[in-house]
Scaffold this active site. Structure first.
Site, short mmCIF file in Angstrom:
data_model
loop_
_atom_site.label_atom_id
_atom_site.label_comp_id
_atom_site.label_asym_id
_atom_site.label_seq_id
_atom_site.Cartn_x
_atom_site.Cartn_y
_atom_site.Cartn_z
N PHE A 28 0.86 -1.19 0.00
CA PHE A 28 0.00 0.00 0.00
C PHE A 28 0.89 1.23 0.00
O PHE A 28 1.66 1.46 0.93
CB PHE A 28 -0.95 0.07 1.21
CG PHE A 28 -1.84 1.28 1.13
CD1 PHE A 28 -3.02 1.25 0.41
CD2 PHE A 28 -1.46 2.48 1.71
CE1 PHE A 28 -3.83 2.39 0.28
CE2 PHE A 28 -2.25 3.63 1.60
CZ PHE A 28 -3.43 3.57 0.88
N ASP B 258 9.26 2.94 2.10
CA ASP B 258 8.06 3.73 2.42
C ASP B 258 7.81 3.59 3.92
O ASP B 258 7.27 2.60 4.38
CB ASP B 258 6.87 3.22 1.60
CG ASP B 258 5.60 4.03 1.89
OD1 ASP B 258 5.58 4.76 2.90
OD2 ASP B 258 4.63 3.90 1.11
N LYS C 229 2.35 11.31 7.27
CA LYS C 229 1.48 11.03 8.42
C LYS C 229 1.94 11.78 9.70
O LYS C 229 1.67 12.95 9.82
CB LYS C 229 1.35 9.53 8.63
CG LYS C 229 0.59 8.89 7.46
CD LYS C 229 -0.02 7.55 7.76
CE LYS C 229 -1.05 7.18 6.69
NZ LYS C 229 -0.70 6.06 5.86
C1 LIG Z 1 -0.91 6.11 4.36
C2 LIG Z 1 0.17 5.58 3.54
C3 LIG Z 1 0.50 6.15 2.30
C4 LIG Z 1 -0.31 7.26 1.67
O1 LIG Z 1 -0.39 8.43 2.43
P1 LIG Z 1 -1.51 9.52 2.10
O2 LIG Z 1 -1.14 10.68 2.96
O3 LIG Z 1 -2.83 8.90 2.47
O4 LIG Z 1 -1.43 9.82 0.64
C5 LIG Z 1 1.58 5.64 1.61
N1 LIG Z 1 2.29 4.61 2.09
C6 LIG Z 1 2.00 4.02 3.27
C7 LIG Z 1 2.85 2.89 3.76
C8 LIG Z 1 0.92 4.47 4.03
O5 LIG Z 1 0.61 3.86 5.18
#
Ligand SMILES: *Cc1c(COP(=O)(O)O)cnc(C)c1O
Length: 406
Positions: A148, A233, A262
């Site tokens: 994700f 990520d 985040k």
């Molecule tokens: C939440 C998340 C994203 C995307 O972040 P947004 O601010 O919602 O665009 C990307 N990678 C990971 C691992 C995430 O948990």
């Protein structure tokens, strides 16, 4: 509360309005929140809940952290947005503090997590053509099954979750999917045109999937050996969630590009960033990438305060220690419905047996006891409270699971 009372409740009226006017791209629990402080949130009827989601780990510092709030209010009254056409006095300090904290050389600030991911993909491709010498238009990026990384077209194009992907094509070419946690599969997928490997240190949305020990270390070796950029990520795993500042530290490695978002703002404002060693980021020239809001003074001031709260108030150490306690007490919940408890720090999942009636039902029962958690997929409940959780609060969480599952 009986049905008639619920009909008349304030919550119900908000829920009805949402249903009438809103796109239905979410299926939230029926709780309408109006206030938050620390690990707690309150609904419009005044009921208090312990938040075990933390806005998908954006609120690691706890709701409405006073120090971040003060920085935001102060900066909002002074200067909010200049665009990057001009400079602002918050950006340099944000860069310096973030680089010192994460031992990075260069930062590229964006807003959402998905934008940070897109930025990294663009940088990796450009590096592939300019530095690695990949033939034009042939760059390949390897990603993992169950990934994700956000919701843009390019990103959902390499998702393996049908709900995220189906019906949104055609998609950008140049991505290859390998099984998560399988270093041999990664090695086999690398070609001379591979420019990057994009991976989550722990897959969050997939249900807190922890790869085998040594996987990231081996991925790092393979990337170095084949001249491939390792993109971690850490948008969800980063900034203390797993009990370390970055999850990469658990395996003692360093990525070439690290993505954070985040909790970079403590939930006040969308702030994300790509962290890099200088060689990779130096392929970008003026005009080749940007964002109107990226690096704005309000975002920078908020992020600086959010990072200080995280590091100076012991939240990362607390996540490690209270997280271990919570995992142990959840694992001790004696209920046949529980298949597994797994996690690292305060990034925890409780997986139910497929015949246990589903996670949604459990989340609704927990809501009734003043605990908010969200199912991920059908049988998994993610438990990710703010990193300021106390031992007593951790024990209380385990008691609620015990009560609901027993
Ligand atoms: C939440 C998340 C994203 C995307 O972040 P947004 O601010 O919602 O665009 C990307 N990678 C990971 C691992 C995430 O948990």
């Amino acid at each position: 509360m009986n049905d008639i009372a619920f009909e008349r409740s304030l919550s119900a009226s908000y829920i009805a309005l949402e249903a009438e006017y809103g796109a239905k791209n979410y299926k939230p629990l029926d709780v309408v929140l109006t206030r938050g402080e620390g690990v707690y949130v309150w609904d419009v009827e005044g009921r208090r809940y312990l938040d075990c989601l933390s806005a998908y780990s954006a609120v690691n510092q706890g709701h409405c952290h006073p120090r971040i709030l003060a920085a935001m209010v102060e900066q909002a009254g002074r200067l909010t947005l200049t665009s990057r056409a001009f400079r602002n006095d918050q950006l340099a300090a944000f860069y310096e503090e973030l680089c010192a904290l994460t031992r990075s050389h260069k930062v590229l600030p964006m807003n959402s997590g998905a934008e940070a991911v897109e930025t990294a993909l663009k940088v990796a491709r450009k590096w592939g053509y300019q530095v690695k010498g990949v033939p034009h238009g042939q760059a390949e990026i390897i990603v993992c099954d169950g990934n994700f990384h956000g919701r843009t077209i390019a990103i959902v194009g390499f998702s393996t979750d049908p709900a995220s992907r189906d019906g949104f094509g055609p998609f950008a070419p140049g991505f290859k999917v390998v099984p998560f946690g399988d270093a041999a599969a990664l090695e086999a997928a690398i070609t001379p045109n591979t420019v990057a490997f994009l991976v989550e240190p722990i897959q969050g949305e997939a249900g807190v999937i922890i790869p085998p020990a040594g996987y990231l270390k081996r991925a790092r070796e393979l990337c170095t050996q084949h001249d491939v950029i390792l993109i971690l990520d850490e948008i969800q795993t980063g900034l203390g969630r797993t009990g370390r500042l970055l999850a990469e530290e658990h395996e003692g490695i360093e990525a070439d590009l690290t993505l954070i978002g985040k909790a970079l703002s403590g939930g006040f404002y969308p702030v994300s960033a790509v962290l890099s060693n200088s060689q990779v980021m130096s392929v970008l020239r003026p005009g080749e990438h940007g964002s109107t809001f990226g690096g704005n003074p309000l975002a920078c001031a908020v992020a600086r305060a959010a990072l200080k709260a995280l590091t100076e108030e012991g939240m990362i150490e607390n996540a490690a220690c209270v997280g271990a306690r919570l995992q142990a007490s959840l694992a001790a919940v004696a209920a046949p419905a529980v298949k597994e408890v797994r996690g690292r720090g305060l990034m925890i999942a409780l997986e139910l047996h497929p015949n246990a009636g589903g996670a949604r039902r459990i989340c609704e029962a927990l809501q009734g006891r003043g605990l908010l958690a969200k199912e991920t997929h059908e049988h998994t409940i993610r438990i990710a409270p703010p990193l300021i959780l106390t031992e007593a609060q951790a024990d209380w969480i385990a008691e609620q699971f015990e009560a609901v599952l027993a």
